[in-house]
Enzyme design. Structure first.
Site, PDB file in Angstrom:
ATOM      1  N   ASP A   7      55.997  77.697  70.148  1.00 12.19           N
ATOM      2  CA  ASP A   7      56.900  78.068  69.075  1.00 12.19           C
ATOM      3  C   ASP A   7      56.040  78.737  67.992  1.00 12.19           C
ATOM      4  O   ASP A   7      54.805  78.630  68.020  1.00 12.19           O
ATOM      5  CB  ASP A   7      57.597  76.804  68.555  1.00 12.19           C
ATOM      6  CG  ASP A   7      58.452  77.078  67.339  1.00 12.19           C
ATOM      7  OD1 ASP A   7      59.330  77.959  67.412  1.00 12.19           O
ATOM      8  OD2 ASP A   7      58.250  76.412  66.304  1.00 12.19           O
ATOM      9  N   ASP A   9      57.137  79.400  64.016  1.00 14.40           N
ATOM     10  CA  ASP A   9      57.268  78.837  62.666  1.00 14.40           C
ATOM     11  C   ASP A   9      57.108  77.319  62.693  1.00 14.40           C
ATOM     12  O   ASP A   9      57.826  76.619  63.414  1.00 14.40           O
ATOM     13  CB  ASP A   9      58.642  79.174  62.089  1.00 14.40           C
ATOM     14  CG  ASP A   9      58.868  80.670  61.983  1.00 14.40           C
ATOM     15  OD1 ASP A   9      58.649  81.228  60.899  1.00 14.40           O
ATOM     16  OD2 ASP A   9      59.252  81.277  62.994  1.00 14.40           O
ATOM     17  N   ASP A 169      57.683  72.078  67.221  1.00 17.08           N
ATOM     18  CA  ASP A 169      57.689  71.220  66.028  1.00 17.08           C
ATOM     19  C   ASP A 169      59.076  70.691  65.683  1.00 17.08           C
ATOM     20  O   ASP A 169      59.308  70.289  64.544  1.00 17.08           O
ATOM     21  CB  ASP A 169      57.144  71.999  64.822  1.00 17.08           C
ATOM     22  CG  ASP A 169      58.128  73.056  64.313  1.00 17.08           C
ATOM     23  OD1 ASP A 169      58.355  73.128  63.102  1.00 17.08           O
ATOM     24  OD2 ASP A 169      58.698  73.787  65.156  1.00 17.08           O
TER      25      ASP A 169
END
Length: 223
Positions: A7, A9, A169
């Site tokens: 991922d 961001d 995240d």
């Protein structure tokens, strides 16, 4: 080939400051003032543009879905104009990426950021060439947590989608990996790090130095 897909961001880079600045540009048009706080709203920022607009409008008592949709393109334009003023890569991230690549893993990105903005950010940060593939929210007709973008990222790096691992995240990343039937590693150093254990990923990552060993344990080494 085994692959590791990241991922963007909140995983590879803290982009919250620039995202919040773009959202506040919208709120200055709506309300004449900033609404989101760069220090306390980092977790909101990393949930995406529409989420930032929704939270801000709720705080103002002015939430309407049509307003969110009307200002979403405005937010994206403001973000594109100043995409990397505050954004920084997390410590050790690119060293881990280099180590994985050197060990023969295919390395790519699967993000829910629009592809052209993700590409622009990676170019500005000087790391685009480190990733063999980039799949964004609009690359395919579906986006995470649908598993197909993850599988497509694995295919684009030359990997087997069944032999990949997702580093993320959020619950979105956890659910994407679960839907694809592959392991996930969730970072604990982002704004929502304290919540990651409850998602029960295959592993938690406190520092990037530990990632290559986790990858080898979870999906094996490339021969």
């Amino acid at each position: 080939m085994r692959s590791v897909i990241f991922d963007l961001d909140g995983t590879l880079a803290d982009t919250s400051g620039d995202l919040i600045a773009a959202a506040n540009a919208c709120f200055r048009q709506i309300e004449g003032r900033d609404v989101l706080d760069p220090e306390t709203d980092q977790g909101v920022a990393l949930r995406g543009g529409r989420r930032m607009l929704s939270v801000g409008l709720e705080r103002l008592g002015r939430y309407e879905p049509d307003v969110v949709e009307a200002f979403y393109p405005v937010l994206l334009e403001a973000y594109a104009e100043d995409i990397a003023r505050h954004s920084v890569l997390y410590p050790g991230a690119m060293e881990a990426v280099a180590a994985l690549s050197a060990s023969g893993y295919g390395v790519g990105i699967c993000t829910n950021k629009p592809e052209h903005l993700a590409d622009m950010l990676l170019q500005r940060l000087g790391v685009r060439d480190a990733f063999a593939a980039l799949v964004g929210a609009d690359t395919l007709k579906v986006h995470k947590p649908d598993p197909e973008p993850l599988r497509e990222a694995a295919r684009r790096v030359g990997g087997d989608p069944a032999k990949t691992l997702l580093v993320g995240d959020s619950d979105t990343d956890r659910n994407t990996a679960k839907a694809a039937g592959v392991p996930s590693v969730l970072v604990t150093f982002g704004p929502s790090g304290a919540d990651m254990a409850a998602l029960q990923p295959e592993a938690l990552l406190e520092r990037y130095e530990d990632l290559p060993a986790l990858v080898a344990r979870l999906i094996g080494a490339n021969s």
